[in-house]
Design an enzyme around this catalytic site. Structure first.
Site, PDB file in Angstrom:
ATOM      1  N   VAL A  67       0.796  -1.231   0.000  1.00  8.83           N
ATOM      2  CA  VAL A  67       0.000   0.000   0.000  1.00  8.83           C
ATOM      3  C   VAL A  67       0.829   1.283   0.000  1.00  8.83           C
ATOM      4  CG1 VAL A  67      -2.072  -1.014   1.042  1.00  8.83           C
ATOM      5  CG2 VAL A  67      -0.275  -0.057   2.522  1.00  8.83           C
ATOM      6  N   ASN A  92      -6.845   0.631   6.273  1.00  7.82           N
ATOM      7  CA  ASN A  92      -6.538   0.034   7.578  1.00  7.82           C
ATOM      8  C   ASN A  92      -5.090  -0.428   7.712  1.00  7.82           C
ATOM      9  OD1 ASN A  92      -7.100  -1.862  10.055  1.00  7.82           O
ATOM     10  ND2 ASN A  92      -6.333  -3.212   8.447  1.00  7.82           N
ATOM     11  N   SER A 144      -5.530   6.183  15.134  1.00  5.45           N
ATOM     12  CA  SER A 144      -5.224   5.594  16.440  1.00  5.45           C
ATOM     13  C   SER A 144      -5.385   6.678  17.500  1.00  5.45           C
ATOM     14  CB  SER A 144      -3.777   5.100  16.473  1.00  5.45           C
ATOM     15  OG  SER A 144      -3.372   4.852  17.807  1.00  5.45           O
ATOM     16  N   TYR A 157       4.855   6.761  14.247  1.00  2.00           N
ATOM     17  CA  TYR A 157       3.514   6.163  14.197  1.00  2.00           C
ATOM     18  C   TYR A 157       2.427   7.194  14.534  1.00  2.00           C
ATOM     19  CZ  TYR A 157      -0.239   2.811  15.254  1.00  2.00           C
ATOM     20  OH  TYR A 157      -1.429   2.120  15.286  1.00  2.00           O
ATOM     21  N   ALA A 159       2.628  10.417  14.378  1.00  2.00           N
ATOM     22  CA  ALA A 159       2.566  11.446  13.318  1.00  2.00           C
ATOM     23  C   ALA A 159       1.759  10.923  12.135  1.00  2.00           C
ATOM     24  CB  ALA A 159       3.972  11.838  12.874  1.00  2.00           C
ATOM     25  N   SER A 160       1.964   9.654  11.787  1.00  2.00           N
ATOM     26  CA  SER A 160       1.207   9.087  10.651  1.00  2.00           C
ATOM     27  C   SER A 160      -0.284   9.052  10.986  1.00  2.00           C
ATOM     28  CB  SER A 160       1.721   7.680  10.303  1.00  2.00           C
ATOM     29  OG  SER A 160       1.299   6.714  11.253  1.00  2.00           O
ATOM     30  N   LYS A 161      -0.612   8.739  12.224  1.00  2.00           N
ATOM     31  CA  LYS A 161      -2.025   8.610  12.618  1.00  2.00           C
ATOM     32  C   LYS A 161      -2.687   9.987  12.790  1.00  2.00           C
ATOM     33  CE  LYS A 161      -2.115   4.165  12.493  1.00  2.00           C
ATOM     34  NZ  LYS A 161      -2.956   3.494  11.487  1.00  2.00           N
TER      35      LYS A 161
END
Ligand code: NAP
Length: 249
Positions: A67, A92, A144, A157, A159-161
């Site tokens: 992805v 997801n 999250s 993580y 920052a991505s969420k």
């Protein structure tokens, strides 16, 4: 007419091979959907998924896809669209590469941003073109609770969420007039392969921060994603639903 929530709807779920994604695939199949799930590996129990699809009156298909890779996503989503109009997308797929920021490599930073955030842009870009044309669709992004409250050791993580939340709200504004809804869920601590690797002591500490006093089962995330994906949530867009046992309130 069937009263199933996703009867005959064509749904794409990224990261459907295990954990929360697999629970989403199963919940969608039980509600009559045709599900295309994209991941690097196929779900272990293919026969069980096919049986679930048959029982729900829909179909299930796995497409190998990374992805974070533009070409791989474009090919996989266009292939799904060629089989029928895309009604629902669930972004997801996700990974963690935890570490304190001063020790984190650029590679670990980029791997998490690409898989967790850029992926949602890549998948939604293709899917939204199709949804806009037919003036309907629902996109659900799996963020999250740490994208809201932060977490030491997870700057990449979280920052991505957090990025996914901004992406959700901005895309929701872009496509709302075309009948397309975009929402996010923000799970707390869910028992999957992702959280298996957390040391037992740290897990106990985390559980102590959950007002409901326990971790979540993947099915408890899938049920909220199902609601947002379906017409039950026809007036909900740009929303972020925390599913965290009260952790982030
Ligand atoms: P998991 O059990 O590790 O599953 C992750 C899924 O993502 C797998 O299906 C994996 O499939 C797929 N994936 C990973 N990298 C990929 C890539 N490059 N291309 C395609 N697919 C990829 O994790 P999970 O706990 O179910 O997590 C699912 C989502 O929920 C993630 O976005 C995660 O951040 C989020 N979340 C989880 C928790 C939790 O406590 N578990 C809490 C909040 C949010 P392959 O390995 O086959 O590619």
């Amino acid at each position: 007419m069937s009263g199933k929530l996703l009867n005959g709807k064509n749904c794409i779920v990224t990261g459907g091979s295990k954990g929360i994604g697999l629970a989403i695939v199963k919940a969608f199949l039980a509600e009559g959907a045709n599900v295309d799930y994209l991941s690097r590996s196929e779900a272990e129990d293919r026969t069980a998924l096919e049986a679930a699809a048959a029982a729900g009156g829909g179909t299930v298909r796995w497409t190998a896809c990374d992805v974070g890779d533009e070409k791989s996503v474009d090919a996989a989503v266009e292939a799904a669209a060629s089989r029928g109009p895309i009604d629902v997308v669930v972004n997801n797929a996700g990974v963690t590469r935890d570490g304190l920021v001063f020790r984190m490599t650029l590679e670990d930073w980029k791997a998490v941003i690409d898989t967790n955030l850029t992926s949602a842009f890549l998948v939604s870009r293709v899917a939204a073109r199709h949804m806009i044309k037919k003036r309907s669709g629902s996109i659900v992004n799996v963020s999250s609770v740490v994208g809201i409250i932060g977490n030491g050791g997870q700057t990449n993580y979280s920052a991505s969420k957090a990025g996914l939340i901004g992406f959700t709200k901005s895309l929701a504004r872009e496509v709302a007039t075309r009948g397309v809804r975009v929402n996010a869920v923000a799970p707390g601590f869910v028992e999957t392969a992702m959280t298996d690797k957390i040391p037992e002591e740290a897990k106990e500490k985390l559980k102590g921060q959950i007002p409901l006093g326990r971790t979540a089962r993947p099915e408890e995330i899938a049920s909220v994603v199902l609601f947002l994906a379906s017409d039950m949530a026809s007036y909900v867009t740009g929303e972020v639903v925390k599913i965290d046992g009260g952790m982030g309130m």
